[in-house]
Design a protein around this motif. Sequence first.
Motif, PDB file in Angstrom:
ATOM      1  N   PRO A 129       0.816  -1.195   0.000  1.00 15.28           N
ATOM      2  CA  PRO A 129       0.000   0.000   0.000  1.00 15.28           C
ATOM      3  C   PRO A 129       0.858   1.257   0.000  1.00 15.28           C
ATOM      4  O   PRO A 129       1.928   1.293   0.594  1.00 15.28           O
ATOM      5  CB  PRO A 129      -0.789  -0.110   1.312  1.00 15.28           C
ATOM      6  N   ALA A 130       0.375   2.316  -0.662  1.00 12.57           N
ATOM      7  CA  ALA A 130       1.062   3.596  -0.621  1.00 12.57           C
ATOM      8  C   ALA A 130       1.145   4.049   0.817  1.00 12.57           C
ATOM      9  O   ALA A 130       0.224   3.853   1.599  1.00 12.57           O
ATOM     10  CB  ALA A 130       0.302   4.624  -1.456  1.00 12.57           C
ATOM     11  N   ASP A 135       8.269   5.049  -0.484  1.00 12.55           N
ATOM     12  CA  ASP A 135       7.318   5.368  -1.530  1.00 12.55           C
ATOM     13  C   ASP A 135       7.278   6.876  -1.689  1.00 12.55           C
ATOM     14  O   ASP A 135       6.842   7.587  -0.790  1.00 12.55           O
ATOM     15  CB  ASP A 135       5.935   4.841  -1.130  1.00 12.55           C
ATOM     16  N   ALA A 138       4.007   8.603  -0.822  1.00 11.89           N
ATOM     17  CA  ALA A 138       3.354   8.185   0.407  1.00 11.89           C
ATOM     18  C   ALA A 138       2.543   9.297   1.038  1.00 11.89           C
ATOM     19  O   ALA A 138       1.394   9.118   1.417  1.00 11.89           O
ATOM     20  CB  ALA A 138       4.392   7.667   1.408  1.00 11.89           C
ATOM     21  N   ALA A 141      -0.554  10.108  -1.050  1.00 10.24           N
ATOM     22  CA  ALA A 141      -1.583   9.075  -1.029  1.00 10.24           C
ATOM     23  C   ALA A 141      -2.327   9.058   0.285  1.00 10.24           C
ATOM     24  O   ALA A 141      -3.500   8.740   0.348  1.00 10.24           O
ATOM     25  CB  ALA A 141      -0.959   7.703  -1.281  1.00 10.24           C
ATOM     26  N   ALA A 166       1.485  -5.532   4.149  1.00 15.73           N
ATOM     27  CA  ALA A 166       1.439  -5.987   2.756  1.00 15.73           C
ATOM     28  C   ALA A 166       2.387  -7.151   2.497  1.00 15.73           C
ATOM     29  O   ALA A 166       2.055  -8.066   1.739  1.00 15.73           O
ATOM     30  CB  ALA A 166       1.772  -4.824   1.827  1.00 15.73           C
ATOM     31  N   ALA A 189      -6.542  -3.764   0.862  1.00 18.09           N
ATOM     32  CA  ALA A 189      -5.265  -3.100   0.572  1.00 18.09           C
ATOM     33  C   ALA A 189      -5.439  -2.005  -0.471  1.00 18.09           C
ATOM     34  O   ALA A 189      -4.816  -0.939  -0.385  1.00 18.09           O
ATOM     35  CB  ALA A 189      -4.237  -4.127   0.100  1.00 18.09           C
ATOM     36  N   LEU A 190      -6.295  -2.256  -1.453  1.00  8.71           N
ATOM     37  CA  LEU A 190      -6.541  -1.236  -2.478  1.00  8.71           C
ATOM     38  C   LEU A 190      -7.194   0.000  -1.872  1.00  8.71           C
ATOM     39  O   LEU A 190      -6.729   1.127  -2.089  1.00  8.71           O
ATOM     40  CB  LEU A 190      -7.440  -1.814  -3.574  1.00  8.71           C
ATOM     41  N   GLN A 193      -4.914   2.221   0.219  1.00  9.13           N
ATOM     42  CA  GLN A 193      -3.877   3.006  -0.438  1.00  9.13           C
ATOM     43  C   GLN A 193      -4.164   4.497  -0.339  1.00  9.13           C
ATOM     44  O   GLN A 193      -3.249   5.309  -0.224  1.00  9.13           O
ATOM     45  CB  GLN A 193      -3.761   2.607  -1.911  1.00  9.13           C
ATOM     46  N   ARG A 194      -5.468   4.859  -0.379  1.00 12.19           N
ATOM     47  CA  ARG A 194      -5.837   6.282  -0.334  1.00 12.19           C
ATOM     48  C   ARG A 194      -7.075   6.453   0.537  1.00 12.19           C
ATOM     49  O   ARG A 194      -8.195   6.572   0.030  1.00 12.19           O
ATOM     50  CB  ARG A 194      -6.080   6.810  -1.738  1.00 12.19           C
TER      51      ARG A 194
END
Length: 252
Positions: A129-130, A135, A138, A141, A166, A189-190, A193-194
Amino acid sequence: MRLLLVEDDDRVAAALSAVLARHGFDVVHARGGEEALRRLLPDGAASPFDVVLLDLGLPDIDGFEVCGRIRRLTSTPVIMVTARADVRSRVHGLNLGADDYVVKPYDTAELLARIHAVSRRTAPAAPAPAGAPGDPGADRAAGGDGGSARAAGTGELSLGPLTIEADTRRVTVHGEAVSLTRKEFDLLALLAQRPGVVFRREQIISEVWRTNWEGTGRTLEVHIASLRSKLALPALIETVRGVGYRLVTPTG
């Protein structure tokens, strides 16, 4: 692609096997749960099959039990194909580890699309994940709800009492591990990410199920319901009517 068809009705199995063979599948038919388990895991060796189509109404072992035993021993994708259309059965099957759930009678084109979808998505692991260290995006996100997402370690994301690792695909709530199926983890997890950002249904289906098949929408709803139940954080995943879903950072 080699496929194990677990179906006690010989006429149904013969008709479906013929269709699958015409589309390039190598189909092996098992009439019961015990036979399916023997064929799927011969003498403790690796599974020789790419996908399992599993009927629930088997003569010797209930299909739910067969699914649970398969999932404890192998990661081979399982698609339940059954006449049990109620949401409770769908959720139970997915909680046991089924990768998809198709209700009879079904359209053959849809079944083929779902088989290809589960076979595509089993190979790659979900991306970190971001928000993980290193990242470059990061901070951006995590800014969807004011930056409340916090990277706690390599491949780890903390959102209030919720922690998503993750690298190990492990999820905890208030420090207690929560068991998720492969798709449930990928979906969570998707969204994580945000946090605060709305993900369109089409986008989720495309990224998690690797398909644009509109029939997957019902499967998405069942996975969302299962996640809400397992995580016991009712306000975590918010439905945005007519658009999709977003993850709201929990505070408790």
